[in-house]
Scaffold this motif. Sequence first.
Motif, PDB file in Angstrom:
ATOM      1  N   MET A   1       2.143  -8.355  60.437  1.00 45.55           N
ATOM      2  CA  MET A   1       1.180  -7.368  60.893  1.00 45.55           C
ATOM      3  C   MET A   1       0.133  -8.513  61.734  1.00 45.55           C
ATOM      4  SD  MET A   1      -1.270  -7.224  57.531  1.00 45.55           S
ATOM      5  CE  MET A   1      -0.032  -6.898  56.645  1.00 45.55           C
ATOM      6  N   HIS A   2      -0.672  -7.883  62.840  1.00 47.65           N
ATOM      7  CA  HIS A   2      -1.498  -8.438  63.600  1.00 47.65           C
ATOM      8  C   HIS A   2      -2.839  -9.082  62.812  1.00 47.65           C
ATOM      9  CE1 HIS A   2      -3.437  -9.488  67.318  1.00 47.65           C
ATOM     10  NE2 HIS A   2      -4.472  -8.850  66.738  1.00 47.65           N
ATOM     11  N   GLY A   3      -3.514  -8.067  62.225  1.00 48.69           N
ATOM     12  CA  GLY A   3      -4.810  -8.399  61.609  1.00 48.69           C
ATOM     13  C   GLY A   3      -4.766  -8.743  60.104  1.00 48.69           C
ATOM     14  N   GLY A   4      -4.561  -7.566  59.477  1.00 50.34           N
ATOM     15  CA  GLY A   4      -4.651  -7.851  57.879  1.00 50.34           C
ATOM     16  C   GLY A   4      -4.309  -6.579  57.242  1.00 50.34           C
ATOM     17  N   LEU A   5      -5.007  -6.520  56.173  1.00 46.27           N
ATOM     18  CA  LEU A   5      -4.790  -5.230  55.146  1.00 46.27           C
ATOM     19  C   LEU A   5      -5.879  -4.095  55.300  1.00 46.27           C
ATOM     20  CD1 LEU A   5      -4.077  -7.601  52.238  1.00 46.27           C
ATOM     21  CD2 LEU A   5      -2.540  -6.499  53.511  1.00 46.27           C
ATOM     22  N   SER A   6      -5.548  -3.051  54.681  1.00 46.61           N
ATOM     23  CA  SER A   6      -6.274  -1.935  54.827  1.00 46.61           C
ATOM     24  C   SER A   6      -6.646  -1.488  53.188  1.00 46.61           C
ATOM     25  CB  SER A   6      -5.903  -0.898  55.504  1.00 46.61           C
ATOM     26  OG  SER A   6      -6.302   0.302  55.317  1.00 46.61           O
ATOM     27  N   PRO A   7      -7.732  -0.865  52.934  1.00 47.80           N
ATOM     28  CA  PRO A   7      -7.966  -0.445  51.735  1.00 47.80           C
ATOM     29  C   PRO A   7      -7.277   0.864  51.751  1.00 47.80           C
ATOM     30  CG  PRO A   7     -10.097  -0.071  53.069  1.00 47.80           C
ATOM     31  CD  PRO A   7      -8.962  -1.333  53.874  1.00 47.80           C
ATOM     32  N   SER A   8      -6.451   1.373  52.679  1.00 52.25           N
ATOM     33  CA  SER A   8      -5.888   2.675  52.767  1.00 52.25           C
ATOM     34  C   SER A   8      -4.543   2.524  52.332  1.00 52.25           C
ATOM     35  CB  SER A   8      -6.092   3.369  53.904  1.00 52.25           C
ATOM     36  OG  SER A   8      -7.436   3.713  54.261  1.00 52.25           O
ATOM     37  N   LEU A   9      -4.145   1.187  52.332  1.00 51.22           N
ATOM     38  CA  LEU A   9      -2.589   0.872  52.307  1.00 51.22           C
ATOM     39  C   LEU A   9      -2.449   0.803  50.846  1.00 51.22           C
ATOM     40  CD1 LEU A   9       0.102  -0.035  53.586  1.00 51.22           C
ATOM     41  CD2 LEU A   9      -0.667  -2.353  53.369  1.00 51.22           C
ATOM     42  N   ILE A  10      -1.714   1.851  50.609  1.00 55.89           N
ATOM     43  CA  ILE A  10      -1.183   1.947  49.020  1.00 55.89           C
ATOM     44  C   ILE A  10       0.230   1.599  48.752  1.00 55.89           C
ATOM     45  CG2 ILE A  10      -1.219   3.206  47.020  1.00 55.89           C
ATOM     46  CD1 ILE A  10      -3.974   2.760  48.139  1.00 55.89           C
ATOM     47  N   THR A  11       1.037   2.168  49.536  1.00 54.10           N
ATOM     48  CA  THR A  11       2.620   1.966  49.435  1.00 54.10           C
ATOM     49  C   THR A  11       2.971   1.418  51.011  1.00 54.10           C
ATOM     50  OG1 THR A  11       3.705   4.048  50.150  1.00 54.10           O
ATOM     51  CG2 THR A  11       2.797   3.443  47.696  1.00 54.10           C
ATOM     52  N   LEU A  12       4.129   1.120  51.158  1.00 54.41           N
ATOM     53  CA  LEU A  12       5.052   0.890  52.372  1.00 54.41           C
ATOM     54  C   LEU A  12       5.088   2.021  53.336  1.00 54.41           C
ATOM     55  CD1 LEU A  12       6.944  -2.496  51.987  1.00 54.41           C
ATOM     56  CD2 LEU A  12       4.707  -2.253  53.219  1.00 54.41           C
ATOM     57  N   ASP A  13       5.247   3.176  52.305  1.00 54.10           N
ATOM     58  CA  ASP A  13       5.591   4.556  52.975  1.00 54.10           C
ATOM     59  C   ASP A  13       4.223   4.864  53.722  1.00 54.10           C
ATOM     60  OD1 ASP A  13       8.042   4.632  52.148  1.00 54.10           O
ATOM     61  OD2 ASP A  13       7.432   5.509  50.367  1.00 54.10           O
ATOM     62  N   ASP A  14       3.103   4.384  53.466  1.00 52.40           N
ATOM     63  CA  ASP A  14       1.858   4.692  54.251  1.00 52.40           C
ATOM     64  C   ASP A  14       2.269   4.274  55.843  1.00 52.40           C
ATOM     65  OD1 ASP A  14       0.667   5.946  51.811  1.00 52.40           O
ATOM     66  OD2 ASP A  14      -0.200   3.765  51.315  1.00 52.40           O
ATOM     67  N   LEU A  15       2.691   3.221  55.897  1.00 51.18           N
ATOM     68  CA  LEU A  15       3.073   2.746  57.368  1.00 51.18           C
ATOM     69  C   LEU A  15       4.244   3.561  57.826  1.00 51.18           C
ATOM     70  CD1 LEU A  15       2.295  -0.948  56.940  1.00 51.18           C
ATOM     71  CD2 LEU A  15       0.803   0.689  58.033  1.00 51.18           C
TER      72      LEU A  15
ATOM     73  N   GLU B   1       6.266 -11.262  48.747  1.00 47.59           N
ATOM     74  CA  GLU B   1       5.861 -12.495  48.213  1.00 47.59           C
ATOM     75  C   GLU B   1       4.907 -12.994  49.195  1.00 47.59           C
ATOM     76  OE1 GLU B   1       9.335 -14.929  47.705  1.00 47.59           O
ATOM     77  OE2 GLU B   1      10.522 -13.454  46.510  1.00 47.59           O
ATOM     78  N   LEU B   2       5.075 -12.875  50.529  1.00 50.88           N
ATOM     79  CA  LEU B   2       4.210 -13.241  51.569  1.00 50.88           C
ATOM     80  C   LEU B   2       3.785 -12.253  52.608  1.00 50.88           C
ATOM     81  CD1 LEU B   2       3.334 -15.814  53.005  1.00 50.88           C
ATOM     82  CD2 LEU B   2       5.515 -16.028  54.135  1.00 50.88           C
ATOM     83  N   ILE B   3       2.558 -12.490  53.039  1.00 52.85           N
ATOM     84  CA  ILE B   3       1.874 -11.584  54.073  1.00 52.85           C
ATOM     85  C   ILE B   3       1.928 -12.646  55.330  1.00 52.85           C
ATOM     86  CG2 ILE B   3       0.002 -10.245  55.028  1.00 52.85           C
ATOM     87  CD1 ILE B   3      -0.559  -9.513  52.028  1.00 52.85           C
ATOM     88  N   ILE B   4       2.293 -12.380  56.505  1.00 52.45           N
ATOM     89  CA  ILE B   4       2.223 -13.118  57.597  1.00 52.45           C
ATOM     90  C   ILE B   4       1.508 -12.384  58.600  1.00 52.45           C
ATOM     91  CG2 ILE B   4       3.247 -14.351  59.468  1.00 52.45           C
ATOM     92  CD1 ILE B   4       5.771 -14.220  57.537  1.00 52.45           C
ATOM     93  N   ARG B   5       0.172 -12.961  59.336  1.00 52.71           N
ATOM     94  CA  ARG B   5      -0.520 -12.271  60.137  1.00 52.71           C
ATOM     95  C   ARG B   5      -0.858 -13.151  61.337  1.00 52.71           C
ATOM     96  NH1 ARG B   5      -5.953 -14.069  59.847  1.00 52.71           N
ATOM     97  NH2 ARG B   5      -6.888 -11.964  60.573  1.00 52.71           N
ATOM     98  N   ALA B   6      -1.532 -12.651  62.265  1.00 50.37           N
ATOM     99  CA  ALA B   6      -1.925 -13.529  63.618  1.00 50.37           C
ATOM    100  C   ALA B   6      -3.514 -13.466  63.645  1.00 50.37           C
ATOM    101  CB  ALA B   6      -1.059 -13.105  64.620  1.00 50.37           C
ATOM    102  N   HIS B   7      -3.850 -13.115  64.923  1.00 48.31           N
ATOM    103  CA  HIS B   7      -5.358 -12.569  64.993  1.00 48.31           C
ATOM    104  C   HIS B   7      -6.480 -13.431  65.091  1.00 48.31           C
ATOM    105  CE1 HIS B   7      -8.116  -9.204  65.120  1.00 48.31           C
ATOM    106  NE2 HIS B   7      -8.778  -9.640  63.992  1.00 48.31           N
ATOM    107  N   GLN B   8      -6.389 -14.599  64.371  1.00 48.29           N
ATOM    108  CA  GLN B   8      -7.481 -15.376  64.285  1.00 48.29           C
ATOM    109  C   GLN B   8      -7.100 -16.737  64.841  1.00 48.29           C
ATOM    110  OE1 GLN B   8      -8.411 -14.754  60.202  1.00 48.29           O
ATOM    111  NE2 GLN B   8     -10.536 -14.922  60.912  1.00 48.29           N
ATOM    112  N   MET B   9      -8.049 -17.408  65.699  1.00 47.17           N
ATOM    113  CA  MET B   9      -7.694 -18.918  66.134  1.00 47.17           C
ATOM    114  C   MET B   9      -7.715 -19.768  65.050  1.00 47.17           C
ATOM    115  SD  MET B   9      -8.555 -21.846  67.448  1.00 47.17           S
ATOM    116  CE  MET B   9     -10.448 -22.001  67.726  1.00 47.17           C
TER     117      MET B   9
END
Length: 151
Positions: free
Chosen positions: A1-15, A71-79
Amino acid sequence: MHGGLSPSLITLDDLRNHPKPIRNPFRGIVNDMLWADPDPAVFEWKTSARGSGFVFGTNVIDDVCARLDVELIIRAHQMCFDGYWVVSGKKLITIFSAPMYCNLYKNAGCVLKVDDELGIQMVAFVPESAKVEQVIEEKNRVWDFSFDNIE
């Protein structure tokens, strides 16, 4: 993902079920995931100072990994000055691939190599400096199989 997580993300089906094409909305799960940032000093969720999205704590990372069975969340967005930043017991990695960002910083850049068995290795691009070879050697071995293996 680019930034991070959302409190609205409950399951991957939400995306998966989000209408496509996805545009940059002003609020909601996609907006949150574009603009959110981790912060180990935050307990759960906090409104981001960026004006959009949220800041989230390590307990949120742990909860999301368990709930989504990842197991792992990979993001970018921050120097990141080292080109990457690892938080929450290696459950979240921020990768920043632009060394010497905007020619204003002497930061490293980094990419993540993933092999056929999902083993990962950081590959750092370090600006020219004293002992640069030693720094590159250390950065490139952060998650070498001989050092660590995420299972």
